[in-house]
Design a protein around this motif. Structure first.
Motif, mmCIF file in Angstrom:
data_model
loop_
_atom_site.group_PDB
_atom_site.id
_atom_site.type_symbol
_atom_site.label_atom_id
_atom_site.label_comp_id
_atom_site.label_asym_id
_atom_site.label_seq_id
_atom_site.Cartn_x
_atom_site.Cartn_y
_atom_site.Cartn_z
ATOM 1 N N THR A 81 0.859 -1.218 -0.052
ATOM 2 C CA THR A 81 -0.050 0.003 -0.203
ATOM 3 C C THR A 81 0.887 1.134 -0.243
ATOM 4 O O THR A 81 0.644 2.093 -0.678
ATOM 5 C CB THR A 81 -1.034 0.058 1.345
ATOM 6 N N SER A 82 1.668 1.171 0.904
ATOM 7 C CA SER A 82 2.676 2.515 1.291
ATOM 8 C C SER A 82 4.116 2.596 0.444
ATOM 9 O O SER A 82 4.548 3.485 0.270
ATOM 10 C CB SER A 82 2.677 3.013 2.542
ATOM 11 N N MET A 83 4.867 1.236 0.565
ATOM 12 C CA MET A 83 5.989 1.008 0.212
ATOM 13 C C MET A 83 6.956 2.071 1.026
ATOM 14 O O MET A 83 7.759 2.576 0.477
ATOM 15 C CB MET A 83 6.377 1.053 -1.257
ATOM 16 N N ALA A 84 6.325 2.308 2.421
ATOM 17 C CA ALA A 84 7.045 3.389 3.190
ATOM 18 C C ALA A 84 7.869 2.973 4.531
ATOM 19 O O ALA A 84 6.990 2.556 5.183
ATOM 20 C CB ALA A 84 6.035 4.260 3.482
ATOM 21 N N PRO A 85 9.111 2.523 4.392
ATOM 22 C CA PRO A 85 9.805 1.813 5.668
ATOM 23 C C PRO A 85 9.446 2.794 6.973
ATOM 24 O O PRO A 85 9.360 2.082 8.124
ATOM 25 C CB PRO A 85 11.397 1.972 5.239
ATOM 26 N N GLN A 86 9.337 4.036 7.117
ATOM 27 C CA GLN A 86 9.199 4.730 8.022
ATOM 28 C C GLN A 86 7.498 4.316 8.442
ATOM 29 O O GLN A 86 7.257 4.153 9.705
ATOM 30 C CB GLN A 86 8.887 6.350 7.883
ATOM 31 N N TRP A 401 4.046 9.702 -5.368
ATOM 32 C CA TRP A 401 4.902 10.479 -4.352
ATOM 33 C C TRP A 401 5.749 10.024 -3.790
ATOM 34 O O TRP A 401 5.778 8.863 -3.303
ATOM 35 C CB TRP A 401 3.921 11.124 -3.523
ATOM 36 N N VAL A 402 7.322 10.438 -3.995
ATOM 37 C CA VAL A 402 8.498 9.949 -3.525
ATOM 38 C C VAL A 402 8.640 10.426 -2.046
ATOM 39 O O VAL A 402 9.148 9.642 -1.150
ATOM 40 C CB VAL A 402 9.609 10.463 -4.492
ATOM 41 N N LEU A 403 8.206 11.640 -1.677
ATOM 42 C CA LEU A 403 8.377 12.227 -0.377
ATOM 43 C C LEU A 403 7.065 13.206 -0.032
ATOM 44 O O LEU A 403 6.656 14.021 -0.717
ATOM 45 C CB LEU A 403 9.708 13.209 -0.353
ATOM 46 N N ARG A 418 9.149 8.882 3.058
ATOM 47 C CA ARG A 418 9.731 8.181 1.905
ATOM 48 C C ARG A 418 9.340 7.188 1.278
ATOM 49 O O ARG A 418 8.893 6.142 2.301
ATOM 50 C CB ARG A 418 11.246 8.272 2.049
ATOM 51 N N THR A 419 8.639 6.928 0.056
ATOM 52 C CA THR A 419 8.335 5.878 -0.595
ATOM 53 C C THR A 419 9.374 5.124 -1.399
ATOM 54 O O THR A 419 10.247 5.830 -1.754
ATOM 55 C CB THR A 419 6.993 6.042 -1.292
ATOM 56 N N PHE A 420 9.236 3.835 -1.693
ATOM 57 C CA PHE A 420 10.212 3.158 -2.654
ATOM 58 C C PHE A 420 9.144 1.951 -3.473
ATOM 59 O O PHE A 420 8.831 0.832 -3.367
ATOM 60 C CB PHE A 420 10.937 2.286 -1.661
#
Length: 421
Positions: A81-86, A401-403, A418-420
């Protein structure tokens, strides 16, 4: 968690790669920009800019943590969904057992940021990816990895690719949600054949059963529960046949974002098996929720006494053209907004520091870089106004969106995600 890797995200320099951020922030680190606590509306952010609500994000994390605990479910939210490690880290901090993912690249991202338990809700037959997984398992005894299997051929390919691995890869037999559904074994007899193949593979270990009830044809509460009961019965039959001998726990997993109430109900009735059962829920869209598809489908609509998720995304875009009293255009389009399920919804208008409902304003279409607005007689809209759009479908919002700024209710930006993809 790999806190050093997460810390390094704050050391990344702000530049042209990150749309919507203040041009005068170029050269600052993300951490330095966050420390400035700039205001989203008055301190140089450019439109279009997607923002996450700090308060609503925290609310959603807490709500699903509480829900899973109340129903005795382990929780591995779907990270695709997010691919956001944070956000992965925050989900783990809010009680998640691990993170669900869909393809090998996503697993590599999760491992780079220290995720120790990964459920790959997909088949995996890619030789290079399997060798990489085997290497990670060999290097880290604490890393837990599971993935689907749904064919004898797939088992054979996995066993061949994993030849020489020192730790077996845990697999779960995926039961299809029905004829014409997505991946998964169609019949219980075929499930047994796949399980037999796993038993004969030196590099694999059968850890449980799983599936995705969101693919049940013509899904309604009874059809979904009926399929979930099939999944539970499959686990019981496998256990009686001794297929789970030697396991510390037996995995039974389901749960997208539309039917997790049915999963909780049916999984509550799983009988005692030869080992403890890990009842693993995998819903992912909850983290941001939305103003469209999941707002309509969320199980909390059926069980309002359990709480309610809150949409955390808002896409801020600016009116750049007002060619007629019935029409306006803003500067956000398909490159910025999810549109695969529903068009964005105009929610609020900002002008001169004030904010009001977007009465009489609707989004009728998207071009690559424009939103088409229809304006009724009561619409008060001028060139230069900011229009806040609600979005439908988190998965295709994050990936554009990357950031992503995380803003408090007054517009103060307190973090950047941050997304990946």
């Amino acid at each position: 968690m790999a806190l050093d890797a997460l810390t390094r995200l704050a050391e990344e320099r702000v530049d042209h790669r990150f749309k919507g951020l203040p041009p005068d922030a170029e050269g600052l680190t993300v951490g330095e920009l966050a420390a400035q606590r700039r205001n989203l509306f008055t301190d140089g952010f450019t439109t279009p800019v997607l923002a996450l609500s700090a308060e609503r994000l925290e609310h959603n994390l807490r709500l699903m943590e509480t829900y899973a605990a109340r129903h005795g479910l382990a929780f591995a939210p779907h990270g695709k969904t997010s691919m956001a490690p944070q956000l992965f880290r925050r989900q783990i901090e809010h009680g998640a057992w691990g993170i669900t993912l869909a393809v090998p690249h996503q697993v590599r991202v999760a491992r780079a940021y220290g995720i120790q338990r990964v459920f790959l809700a997909n088949e995996l037959v890619d030789t290079a990816a399997l060798k990489w997984v085997a290497g990670r398992l060999d290097a880290d005894p604490g890393f837990r990895f599971l993935c689907y299997v749904d064919s004898v051929r797939g088992v054979e390919l996995m066993d061949e690719a994993l030849s020489g691995a020192s730790r077996p890869v845990d697999v779960v037999v995926e039961l299809a949600a029905g004829e014409g559904a997505r991946t998964g074994v169609r019949t219980e007899a075929e499930c047994a054949a796949v399980a037999d193949a796993v038993a004969g593979a030196r590099t694999l270990r059968l850890a449980g059963v799983a599936g995705y009830e969101g693919e049940v044809p013509r899904a309604d509460p009874e059809r979904v529960r009926s399929w979930l009961r099939r999944l539970v019965a499959l686990a019981v039959d496998f256990d009686r046949a001794g297929r789970f001998a030697g396991l510390d726990e037996i995995v039974v997993s389901a749960g997208g974002s539309a039917w997790f109430d049915a999963v909780a109900d049916v999984f509550a009735g799983i009988p005692e098996l030869s080992s403890p059962v890990l009842k693993l829920l995998r819903s992912g869209a909850y983290v941001s929720h939305d103003d469209g598809h999941y707002r309509e489908l969320t199980p909390f609509n059926r069980v309002p006494e359990e709480g309610a998720l809150e949409p955390a995304f808002r896409l801020w875009t600016q009116v750049v053209s007002r060619p007629s009293p019935e029409q306006a255009f803003t500067n956000a389009g398909k490159r910025d907004a999810a549109y695969d399920l529903d068009l964005p919804v105009a929610q609020v208008v900002r002008r001169d520091g004030g904010e009001r409902p977007a009465d009489g304003i609707s989004v009728t279409g998207l071009s690559d870089q424009h939103a088409w607005l229809r304006t009724d007689a009561e619409a008060d809209l001028e060139v230069g106004d900011w229009v806040g759009l609600g979005l439908s479908h988190p998965c295709t919002s994050f990936d554009k969106w990357v950031l992503i700024p995380v803003a408090e209710a007054d517009g103060t930006v307190v973090d950047y995600i941050r997304t990946f993809f």
